[in-house]
Design a protein around this motif. Structure first.
Motif, PDB file in Angstrom:
ATOM      1  N   ASN A 188       7.012 -64.557  45.313  1.00 23.08           N
ATOM      2  CA  ASN A 188       8.104 -63.812  44.673  1.00 23.08           C
ATOM      3  C   ASN A 188       9.458 -64.391  45.061  1.00 23.08           C
ATOM      4  O   ASN A 188      10.366 -64.486  44.230  1.00 23.08           O
ATOM      5  N   ILE A 189       9.601 -64.771  46.347  1.00 21.69           N
ATOM      6  CA  ILE A 189      10.865 -65.366  46.808  1.00 21.69           C
ATOM      7  C   ILE A 189      11.123 -66.663  46.055  1.00 21.69           C
ATOM      8  O   ILE A 189      12.229 -66.904  45.559  1.00 21.69           O
ATOM      9  N   LYS A 190      10.081 -67.511  45.928  1.00 20.32           N
ATOM     10  CA  LYS A 190      10.226 -68.779  45.189  1.00 20.32           C
ATOM     11  C   LYS A 190      10.622 -68.516  43.750  1.00 20.32           C
ATOM     12  O   LYS A 190      11.493 -69.187  43.201  1.00 20.32           O
ATOM     13  N   GLN A 191       9.962 -67.509  43.120  1.00 19.00           N
ATOM     14  CA  GLN A 191      10.253 -67.183  41.727  1.00 19.00           C
ATOM     15  C   GLN A 191      11.699 -66.691  41.585  1.00 19.00           C
ATOM     16  O   GLN A 191      12.404 -67.088  40.660  1.00 19.00           O
ATOM     17  N   ARG A 192      12.142 -65.838  42.529  1.00 13.61           N
ATOM     18  CA  ARG A 192      13.525 -65.330  42.469  1.00 13.61           C
ATOM     19  C   ARG A 192      14.528 -66.464  42.634  1.00 13.61           C
ATOM     20  O   ARG A 192      15.573 -66.493  41.990  1.00 13.61           O
ATOM     21  N   GLN A 193      14.202 -67.432  43.527  1.00 12.71           N
ATOM     22  CA  GLN A 193      15.089 -68.592  43.699  1.00 12.71           C
ATOM     23  C   GLN A 193      15.207 -69.382  42.402  1.00 12.71           C
ATOM     24  O   GLN A 193      16.289 -69.752  41.979  1.00 12.71           O
ATOM     25  N   LYS A 194      14.024 -69.611  41.758  1.00 12.89           N
ATOM     26  CA  LYS A 194      13.997 -70.364  40.505  1.00 12.89           C
ATOM     27  C   LYS A 194      14.835 -69.671  39.441  1.00 12.89           C
ATOM     28  O   LYS A 194      15.632 -70.284  38.738  1.00 12.89           O
ATOM     29  N   GLU A 195      14.640 -68.339  39.337  1.00 14.26           N
ATOM     30  CA  GLU A 195      15.381 -67.556  38.332  1.00 14.26           C
ATOM     31  C   GLU A 195      16.872 -67.555  38.651  1.00 14.26           C
ATOM     32  O   GLU A 195      17.710 -67.632  37.747  1.00 14.26           O
ATOM     33  N   GLY A 196      17.208 -67.475  39.951  1.00 17.46           N
ATOM     34  CA  GLY A 196      18.624 -67.499  40.360  1.00 17.46           C
ATOM     35  C   GLY A 196      19.291 -68.811  39.999  1.00 17.46           C
ATOM     36  O   GLY A 196      20.433 -68.844  39.511  1.00 17.46           O
TER      37      GLY A 196
END
Length: 198
Positions: A133-141
């Protein structure tokens, strides 16, 4: 039968929280000389001290960690290390943040063993899901920032004053892209990228 108590501490070089782990292990108590520590970044999981510790562990010993994710970086690795330590080596594990994960009190009672295994699987799954989830949030950010026009990486080199004239000469086949790049003191790829971006 050996009965040594060992502790394992792992911190990334960016996230220095080894003190909290060391204090928790000392309070258990784990003798200072029996604490092994690796300092590693998240992407590099080559663990020399962990390997040394694994060579020392003997049946009847006890391994203490502050949190379950000290044992591995993902769901499969944590479960695999747990299996090796408890089943193959016959060593007890105590996870200080999760009293249910204390094999000193399980193994004799089938229900307790089942509950500990279940909790371990759920925690390992949650730890991995959170990392994903952290990786996904970074990507989306990053994607959202790009849409707002935020530039990542090194700042772009400003176009030289004579770029338009040289581009004109190149477009009209008076000079090659290599010659154009030489006159602008940049790499040929840079010149061609500038041309594409105009």
């Amino acid at each position: 039968m050996s009965n040594n108590v060992y502790g394992y501490v792992r911190v990334s070089t960016k996230d220095q929280n080894e003190d909290r782990q060391r204090i928790a292990l000392a309070e258990f108590p784990v003798p200072e000389k029996n604490i092994f520590m690796d300092k590693l970044s998240g992407k590099d999981f080559n663990r020399p001290q962990y390997r040394r510790l694994m060579r020392k562990l003997r049946s009847g010993d006890c391994l203490v960690v502050k949190a379950i994710d000290r044992l591995g970086r993902n769901y499969e690795e944590i479960l695999e290390q747990w299996r090796i330590i408890t089943k193959e080596k016959g060593v007890d594990i105590v996870v200080l943040d999760m009293p249910l994960l204390d094999t000193r009190h399980t193994g004799r009672d089938l229900t307790e063993t089942f509950v500990a295994d279940l909790v371990l699987q759920i925690l390992s799954y949650v730890a991995q899901t959170e990392r994903e989830n952290i990786k996904q949030r970074q990507k989306e950010g990053i994607a959202a920032a790009r849409l707002r026009g935020v530039q990542f990486g090194r700042p772009r080199k400003p176009l030289p004053e004579n770029f338009e004239q040289i581009r004109f000469d190149w477009k009209n086949k008076k000079i090659t892209s290599r010659e154009a790049a030489r006159q602008l003191s940049v790499a040929q790829d840079t010149f061609l990228r500038w041309v594409r971006e105009r």
